[in-house]
Design a protein around this motif. Structure first.
Motif, PDB file in Angstrom:
ATOM      1  N   UNK A 101       1.258  -1.101  -0.088  1.00  0.00           N
ATOM      2  CA  UNK A 101       0.126   0.381  -0.136  1.00  0.00           C
ATOM      3  C   UNK A 101       0.916   0.918  -0.301  1.00  0.00           C
ATOM      4  N   UNK A 102       0.712   1.838  -1.049  1.00  0.00           N
ATOM      5  CA  UNK A 102       1.992   3.559  -1.181  1.00  0.00           C
ATOM      6  C   UNK A 102       1.638   4.315  -0.285  1.00  0.00           C
ATOM      7  N   UNK A 103       2.435   5.206   0.337  1.00  0.00           N
ATOM      8  CA  UNK A 103       2.569   6.092   1.409  1.00  0.00           C
ATOM      9  C   UNK A 103       1.475   6.872   0.925  1.00  0.00           C
ATOM     10  N   UNK A 104       0.758   7.246   1.577  1.00  0.00           N
ATOM     11  CA  UNK A 104      -1.090   8.291   1.989  1.00  0.00           C
ATOM     12  C   UNK A 104      -0.992   8.821   2.866  1.00  0.00           C
ATOM     13  N   UNK A 105      -2.313   9.983   2.956  1.00  0.00           N
ATOM     14  CA  UNK A 105      -2.718  10.543   3.917  1.00  0.00           C
ATOM     15  C   UNK A 105      -4.365  10.587   3.659  1.00  0.00           C
ATOM     16  N   UNK A 106      -4.945   9.942   4.534  1.00  0.00           N
ATOM     17  CA  UNK A 106      -6.194   9.401   3.853  1.00  0.00           C
ATOM     18  C   UNK A 106      -7.194  10.813   4.675  1.00  0.00           C
ATOM     19  N   UNK A 107      -7.333  11.935   4.881  1.00  0.00           N
ATOM     20  CA  UNK A 107      -7.901  12.746   5.241  1.00  0.00           C
ATOM     21  C   UNK A 107      -7.772  13.761   3.996  1.00  0.00           C
ATOM     22  N   UNK A 108      -6.803  13.846   2.632  1.00  0.00           N
ATOM     23  CA  UNK A 108      -6.756  14.105   1.289  1.00  0.00           C
ATOM     24  C   UNK A 108      -8.472  13.815   0.504  1.00  0.00           C
ATOM     25  N   UNK A 109      -9.211  12.471   1.066  1.00  0.00           N
ATOM     26  CA  UNK A 109      -9.997  12.323   0.824  1.00  0.00           C
ATOM     27  C   UNK A 109     -11.281  12.855   1.378  1.00  0.00           C
ATOM     28  N   UNK A 110     -11.409  13.307   2.546  1.00  0.00           N
ATOM     29  CA  UNK A 110     -12.535  13.255   3.450  1.00  0.00           C
ATOM     30  C   UNK A 110     -12.921  14.407   3.913  1.00  0.00           C
ATOM     31  N   UNK A 111     -13.897  15.446   3.462  1.00  0.00           N
ATOM     32  CA  UNK A 111     -14.817  16.334   3.771  1.00  0.00           C
ATOM     33  C   UNK A 111     -15.007  16.883   4.585  1.00  0.00           C
ATOM     34  N   UNK A 112     -14.191  16.528   5.370  1.00  0.00           N
ATOM     35  CA  UNK A 112     -14.702  17.220   7.421  1.00  0.00           C
ATOM     36  C   UNK A 112     -13.267  17.852   7.334  1.00  0.00           C
ATOM     37  N   UNK A 113     -14.248  19.193   8.613  1.00  0.00           N
ATOM     38  CA  UNK A 113     -13.720  20.019   8.566  1.00  0.00           C
ATOM     39  C   UNK A 113     -12.975  20.174  10.440  1.00  0.00           C
ATOM     40  N   UNK A 114     -12.078  20.050  10.589  1.00  0.00           N
ATOM     41  CA  UNK A 114     -11.688  19.236  12.080  1.00  0.00           C
ATOM     42  C   UNK A 114     -10.573  18.403  11.589  1.00  0.00           C
ATOM     43  N   UNK A 115      -9.540  18.098  12.247  1.00  0.00           N
ATOM     44  CA  UNK A 115      -7.855  17.319  12.318  1.00  0.00           C
ATOM     45  C   UNK A 115      -9.265  16.519  13.345  1.00  0.00           C
ATOM     46  N   UNK A 116     -10.201  15.951  14.847  1.00  0.00           N
ATOM     47  CA  UNK A 116     -10.145  14.616  14.892  1.00  0.00           C
ATOM     48  C   UNK A 116     -11.008  13.847  13.813  1.00  0.00           C
ATOM     49  N   UNK A 117     -10.392  13.260  13.525  1.00  0.00           N
ATOM     50  CA  UNK A 117     -10.484  12.123  13.039  1.00  0.00           C
ATOM     51  C   UNK A 117      -9.282  10.738  13.256  1.00  0.00           C
ATOM     52  N   UNK A 118     -10.346   9.509  12.685  1.00  0.00           N
ATOM     53  CA  UNK A 118      -9.046   8.246  13.907  1.00  0.00           C
ATOM     54  C   UNK A 118      -9.788   7.544  12.796  1.00  0.00           C
ATOM     55  N   UNK A 119      -9.004   6.430  12.284  1.00  0.00           N
ATOM     56  CA  UNK A 119      -9.193   5.257  11.574  1.00  0.00           C
ATOM     57  C   UNK A 119      -8.482   3.902  12.930  1.00  0.00           C
TER      58      UNK A 119
END
Ligand SMILES: O=C(O)CCC(=O)C(=O)O
Length: 275
Positions: free
Chosen positions: A126-144
């Protein structure tokens, strides 16, 4: 089956102050023994069946052209909770959602979506990436939460994290690809981020923030790497104006009917904790 057979999904798992500080500092953490092996094993079968049924249905509908972009890295099925009542019990589990809330230090969390991520033997890294690039969410409080349903080690595709990289926010606006791999690998080296990876037992899980750079090796074993993920964000989060096509698609799929500025709280985003 009696409902109380699955009481473990409601039983709280205690996160220490040290663990939540570690998560805030590093943007990633390994949490052991969230579920026992026998508990995971029950749900591994339901998740496997739901994924197999989904592909069977798609074949029947001759929708084989609707393939996602990730097939060579892993097979991805999203919102499995909508497809199977037993998988729903797993995805909406308060036990998991409370860990997510405690690590982020927020009062409540909502479901963004789940993903079954299966990497077949010989599946590519799986290539290096950042998930939040895909997410239309106005917060940094996201978690997987990334929970393997079988034991995994680095050689089977356990996740690797660039420790502390969430603090950078967006590092390049690059979708997951060979290009993101090259660019983020360079950034990680230039900025001197340590990279960690873990050996996980089924029922352990890693948690990572939406901006933490992460990747995995290929699956060099003979066993399929079966993983279930659940993605959460802080209750009260609003939808941002999508500034790329992926965020626009995510807004339409995971927040149906909602617009930028709205609370991200559609019927697909139930409050999972406190709940
Ligand atoms: O399972 C993988 O290989 C990638 C998973 C991932 O990128 C994620 O869960 O954010």
């Amino acid at each position: 089956m009696a409902n109380n057979q699955f009481q473990f999904f409601d039983e709280p798992y205690h996160i220490t102050d040290e663990q939540s500080q570690q998560y805030k500092r590093d943007g990633c953490i390994l949490i052991r023994n969230i579920l026992r092996h026998d508990e995971v094993e029950i749900f591994r079968k339901y998740i496997e069946d739901a994924v197999a049924n989904y592909f069977e249905e798609r074949k029947k509908l001759q929708e084989s052209q609707v393939v996602d972009n990730y097939n060579s890295y892993f097979t991805q099925v999203t919102n499995v909770w909508e497809k199977d009542e037993m998988v729903k019990r797993f995805v909406i589990a308060k036990r998991f959602a409370k860990i997510a809330a405690d690590l982020m230090g927020v009062k409540g969390v909502r479901l963004y979506h789940d993903q079954a991520l299966f990497k077949e033997p010989d599946g590519l890294p799986t290539p290096w990436h950042q998930d939040q690039y895909y997410w239309p969410l106005d917060t940094t409080n996201t978690i997987t939460m990334w929970m393997p349903l079988v034991d995994v080690n680095e050689d089977m595709g356990s996740l690797k994290f660039a420790v502390g990289s969430q603090k950078e926010g967006s590092v390049g606006d690059i979708p997951i690809s060979e290009d993101s791999n090259t660019a983020y690998e360079k950034t990680i080296e230039e900025r001197g981020y340590a990279v960690v990876t873990n050996e996980l037992k089924a029922g352990d899980a890693t948690f990572h923030a939406g901006w933490t750079m992460h990747a995995s090796s290929g699956n060099n074993s003979t066993r399929r790497r079966e993983v279930m993920t659940v993605i959460y964000y802080a209750d009260g989060t609003r939808i941002m104006e999508p500034d790329n096509k992926h965020r626009k698609i995510d807004m339409e799929v995971f927040h149906p009917g909602a617009k930028p500025g709205d609370l991200a709280a559609t019927h697909l985003n139930p409050l999972l904790y406190p709940g």
